[in-house]
Design an enzyme around this catalytic site. Structure first.
Site, mmCIF file in Angstrom:
data_model
loop_
_atom_site.group_PDB
_atom_site.id
_atom_site.type_symbol
_atom_site.label_atom_id
_atom_site.label_comp_id
_atom_site.label_asym_id
_atom_site.label_seq_id
_atom_site.Cartn_x
_atom_site.Cartn_y
_atom_site.Cartn_z
ATOM 1 C CG ASP B 11 -41.081 -2.529 5.896
ATOM 2 O OD1 ASP B 11 -40.157 -1.546 5.828
ATOM 3 O OD2 ASP B 11 -42.099 -2.164 6.393
ATOM 4 C CG ASP B 130 -41.121 4.740 13.182
ATOM 5 O OD1 ASP B 130 -41.089 5.123 12.054
ATOM 6 O OD2 ASP B 130 -40.841 3.385 13.630
#
Lengths: 210, 256
Positions: B11, B130
């Site tokens: 990330d 997600d």
């Protein structure tokens, strides 16, 4: 390498990884869509991502179909990658009615017994008799279509994904890979390096016998 | 036979690797290129970079990070975060990404998936989902880094994404993300059992045993972040354990 490796622009294909890999093995690169470049004998990469029909259309529009076919038939140093390998054949199930380069006999078909499609990931490549471009190893594949039958007149390496298929094939200075050597780690870079070294030898000594 | 991929995930915000727990409390975890190169040397099969920058300046940095990553890596690189058009994807692919992941923008406008697949091919398009945990074993889809709920169910959305041309699903469990308590196996079974494209399990990896369970639940690849960034284990050690457990992995890095 004095002479840059030419990379054929086949359309929207992402070329950054191919360029980066060639740079890593010490080669300069230049993009081209010029038939005169393709007719010359220097090392050339035919990459390909996307659809068979769209890529053939681009090649036709640029007048590259005949020059590429002749080049492969003459065994001039050519590295075809992924869709690039498929374009060498007569046609593909992906784009019915579209003729390929026809430099190798056979038809490209969709995986029909594979667990998941596309095949995305590392698969074992097993060299067949006389295949000299690389030893057995793992290569990165990203494909939904493949050639199931090794084409006559070519030395091949195969992988297994719901049945064996052609992972790579070679003849003269031509090496065609269904996998992505530029994304296949040190094994892939070694394969590209040996193709390039062989290309230089072909250029020095004339076209290798098939 | 295809091997199971072990994929470190970076990330990245404003050019640095960050990692949080359940998408919150981001911590600095180093330089992305150094991280990625070390993971490749250690046997990583692919790198996923998700740009979590919130600003246009951060986005520009992301393309530069992709360029630097490409120069250092000779394995596939998947990049996601803020991709909402063919132009966005094109910029990342030109910079050196091999696949692009779409998430929020695809939920807002599912046609984006077909546009990307039509332009770059299905093998280039990853649908990142997600998923939360809803009542009665449902898996509601969240967008905007988990900040916004939707009426979609993860399994249905994955199927729809596949129809539209996505070539792979990156499935993150928000319940498990960053907790190191194992992947959400029910979520994995629901999605991997429904779609025909490869599924990457993400969120909650702690041990190789978690990865073995994920593979049994249908995962084609396993993603890990915290446990690798924090040095709790290595890609090499994970793959050695996977191999001992009978999961086929690529085991030659360093040997050539």
């Amino acid at each position: 390498m004095d002479e840059p490796v030419l990379i054929v622009r086949t359309g929207t294909a992402n070329l950054a990884s191919v360029e980066a890999a060639l740079r890593r093995i010490g080669a300069a690169t230049r993009l081209t869509q010029d038939p005169r470049d393709v007719e010359r004998g220097g090392p050339l990469v035919l990459p390909g991502v996307g659809a068979f029909g769209a890529a053939m259309e681009t090649l036709a529009r640029c007048g590259l179909v005949e020059p590429l076919r002749r080049r492969v038939e003459r065994g001039l140093p050519t590295l075809a990658i992924c869709l690039g390998l498929q374009l060498l054949f007569e046609s593909s199930e992906e784009s019915p009615g579209v003729a390929g380069l026809g430099a190798a006999p056979g038809v490209v078909r969709r995986f029909n017994a594979a667990p998941r499609v596309p095949q995305l990931g590392w698969n074992r490549v097993e060299p067949g008799a006389d295949f000299s471009a690389a030893p057995a190893g793992y290569a990165y594949y990203a494909n939904s279509f493949r050639v199931a039958e090794p084409p006559a007149g070519w030395r091949t390496a195969t992988s297994d994904y719901g049945g064996r298929f052609v992972g790579a094939m070679e003849r003269g200075g031509v090496l065609a890979c269904q996998f992505h050597p530029e994304l296949s780690g040190p094994w892939g870079l070694t394969l590209m390096r040996s193709w390039l070294a062989r290309s230089a030898a072909v250029a020095r000594e004339g076209v290798a016998p098939c | 036979m295809l091997t199971t991929r072990v994929i470190p995930c970076l990330d990245v915000r404003d050019g640095r690797v960050v990692k949080g727990v359940r998408f919150q409390n981001l911590r600095d975890s180093g330089d992305p290129v150094e991280r990625a190169a070390a993971y490749e040397a250690d046997g990583a099969d692919e790198i996923v970079m998700l740009d979590v920058s919130a600003t246009p300046e951060g986005r520009r940095t992301a393309a530069e990070t992709v360029r630097r990553l490409r120069g250092a890596l000779s394995i596939p690189l998947t990049v996601g975060g803020g991709v909402s058009s063919v132009e966005d994807a094109s910029r990342l692919l030109d910079a050196g990404a091999d696949k692009v992941a779409v998430n929020t923008a695809a939920v807002r406008r599912p046609g984006l998936i077909s546009e990307l697949a039509g332009t770059f091919g299905a093998q280039c398009v990853v649908l990142a989902i997600d998923a939360g945990a809803g009542p009665g074993g449902s898996f509601p889809v969240f967008v905007r880094s988990g900040g916004e709920g939707t009426s979609l169910d993860a399994r249905d959305w994955a199927l729809r994404g596949q129809e539209l041309g996505a070539g792979e699903v990156l499935l993150t469990s928000m319940r498990a993300d960053g907790t190191q308590r194992g992947y959400d196996l029910e979520l994995l079974r629901a999605v991997a059992g429904a779609v025909g494209v490869p599924v990457i399990a993400s969120g909650g990896a702690s041990t190789a045993a978690d990865m073995v369970s994920a593979v049994s639940a249908g995962a084609d690849a396993v993603l890990a972040a915290s446990i690798l960034h924090d040095g709790l284990t290595t890609v090499r050690a994970l793959k050695a354990e996977l191999s001992r457990a009978g999961v086929r992995v690529r085991m030659e890095a360093g040997a050539c």
